[in-house]
Enzyme design. Structure first.
Site, PDB file in Angstrom:
ATOM      1  N   ARG A   1      13.319  -0.718  35.874  1.00 10.47           N
ATOM      2  CA  ARG A   1      14.177  -1.567  36.715  1.00 10.47           C
ATOM      3  C   ARG A   1      13.992  -3.049  36.371  1.00 10.47           C
ATOM      4  O   ARG A   1      14.969  -3.798  36.223  1.00 10.47           O
ATOM      5  CB  ARG A   1      13.828  -1.323  38.186  1.00 10.47           C
TER       6      ARG A   1
ATOM      7  N   ARG B   1      16.884  -5.394  34.959  1.00  9.30           N
ATOM      8  CA  ARG B   1      17.371  -6.499  35.790  1.00  9.30           C
ATOM      9  C   ARG B   1      17.085  -7.856  35.141  1.00  9.30           C
ATOM     10  O   ARG B   1      17.931  -8.750  35.144  1.00  9.30           O
ATOM     11  CB  ARG B   1      16.698  -6.434  37.164  1.00  9.30           C
TER      12      ARG B   1
ATOM     13  N   ASP C   1      -4.201   7.164  32.990  1.00 11.16           N
ATOM     14  CA  ASP C   1      -5.592   7.247  32.532  1.00 11.16           C
ATOM     15  C   ASP C   1      -6.310   5.896  32.458  1.00 11.16           C
ATOM     16  O   ASP C   1      -7.535   5.848  32.384  1.00 11.16           O
ATOM     17  CB  ASP C   1      -5.656   7.901  31.140  1.00 11.16           C
TER      18      ASP C   1
HETATM   19  O1  F6P Z   1      -2.187  10.849  29.741  1.00 10.26           O
HETATM   20  C1  F6P Z   1      -1.851  11.278  31.008  1.00 10.26           C
HETATM   21  C2  F6P Z   1      -2.287  12.689  31.218  1.00 10.26           C
HETATM   22  O2  F6P Z   1      -1.899  13.063  32.524  1.00 10.26           O
HETATM   23  C3  F6P Z   1      -3.767  12.954  30.987  1.00 10.26           C
HETATM   24  O3  F6P Z   1      -4.550  12.551  32.067  1.00 10.26           O
HETATM   25  C4  F6P Z   1      -3.747  14.432  30.718  1.00 10.26           C
HETATM   26  O4  F6P Z   1      -4.846  14.826  29.915  1.00 10.26           O
HETATM   27  C5  F6P Z   1      -2.480  14.621  29.978  1.00 10.26           C
HETATM   28  O5  F6P Z   1      -1.624  13.554  30.333  1.00 10.26           O
HETATM   29  C6  F6P Z   1      -1.801  15.928  30.241  1.00 10.26           C
HETATM   30  O6  F6P Z   1      -0.586  15.926  29.609  1.00 10.26           O
HETATM   31  P1  F6P Z   1       0.310  17.207  29.308  1.00 10.26           P
HETATM   32  O7  F6P Z   1      -0.013  18.234  30.339  1.00 10.26           O
HETATM   33  O8  F6P Z   1       1.691  16.677  29.407  1.00 10.26           O
HETATM   34  O9  F6P Z   1      -0.069  17.625  27.933  1.00 10.26           O
END
Ligand code: F6P
Length: 304
Positions: free
Chosen positions: A6, A10, A112
């Protein structure tokens, strides 16, 4: 992510710059999945989790020929600059496109918080607040049944989510990949806690540590305390973003347009020492982020 989308849209329109949204990241760029944006396209999205533009992993984008195709597509559609929200992989692609003549700006977006150049990444605060709320709920059962709850949280190879949510939820132990903790120390903390009158235990484990289910079984066998494992999973990647995330994303989004407006590309927008600023993408990719050891030590002290 939506707050960033957004803000980019914008801020660009405020500056009379035409905006198209690209669905599914680099995959959508290659598939020419564009949506023309006007001021109202990004209305009513700031409060929503996920991303209205969708997202995808695009492994083929590492290939030079594929990047070249992306540049041709940008030229064909008169795209003079690109804002890329993501992590290191997305930034590597952005650096390549910038070098090939399409100025790109990266915005750090991941729950993360593991992007070295930036003290903060969009999504982190929402995730840790969600995790803390979930652990508070888990604690109700843990306390009522006098159990040990072992909760695995996300973070890929990093322990930032575990550390913050572990402190905020009053966990007895926080296990992170950055600071290996011997099993004997975990047992000792539980036994010492029990001796001082603790009736139930919360152990937060970052997914990068691994072996959460086995750990739960072992704790039950060795302490005699009924122990249960909860792997939180995608619940911590969703929900309405916190104020901190919305404001940070808004600032970073607007800042990225300022850079492109000045004809600057190949930068990543970061939050550093309390300010929004920017770094060269290659420089950012080579940075290292120190795990907050003082905070980790404090967590250990106040969880006895
Ligand atoms: O990077 C974000 C995140 O949620 C990590 O914490 C996790 O290891 C990963 O993505 C999981 O991603 P996916 O399930 O999409 O492979």
């Amino acid at each position: 992510m939506n707050a960033a989308v957004r803000a980019v849209a914008r801020a660009a329109m405020y500056n009379n710059i035409e905006v198209v949204g690209i669905e599914r990241g680099y995959a959508g760029l290659l598939g020419e999945e564009f949506i023309k944006m006007d001021l109202r396209t990004v209305s009513n999205i700031i409060q929503n989790g996920g991303t209205v533009l969708y997202t995808a992993r695009c492994l083929e984008f590492k290939e030079d020929a594929v990047q070249q195709t992306a540049v041709e597509i940008c030229k064909k559609h008169h795209i003079d600059g690109l804002v890329v929200i993501g992590g290191d992989g997305s930034f590597r692609g952005a650096a390549k496109l910038s070098a090939k003549g399409v100025p790109c700006i990266g915005i750090p977006g991941t729950i993360d918080n593991d992007i070295a150049a930036s003290d903060y990444t969009i999504g982190f605060d929402t995730a840790v607040n969600c995790v803390t709320e979930m652990i508070d709920k888990i604690r109700d059962t843990s306390r009522s049944h006098m159990r040990c709850s072992v909760v695995e949280v996300m973070g890929r190879r990093a322990g930032y989510i575990a550390l913050q949510s572990g402190i905020a939820s009053g966990a007895t132990c926080i296990l992170v990949p950055e600071v290996p903790m011997p099993y004997s120390d975990i047992l000792k903390k539980i036994e010492d806690g029990k001796a001082s009158g603790k009736s139930h235990f919360i152990i937060v484990v970052a997914e990068g540590v691994g072996g959460t289910q086995e750990l739960t079984k072992k704790i039950e066998e060795d302490t005699g305390i009924v122990s249960r494992c909860t792997i939180l999973g995608y619940v911590q990647r969703g929900g309405s973003p916190t104020v901190r995330d919305r404001v940070m994303a808004s600032e970073m989004g607007a800042y990225s347009v300022e850079l492109l407006k000045k004809g600057i590309g190949n930068r990543v927008v970061v939050y550093k020492d309390g300010n929004i600023t920017d770094f060269d993408i290659q420089e950012a990719l080579h940075m290292k982020k120190a795990f907050p050891m003082d905070l980790f030590a404090t967590a250990g002290e106040i969880s006895i």
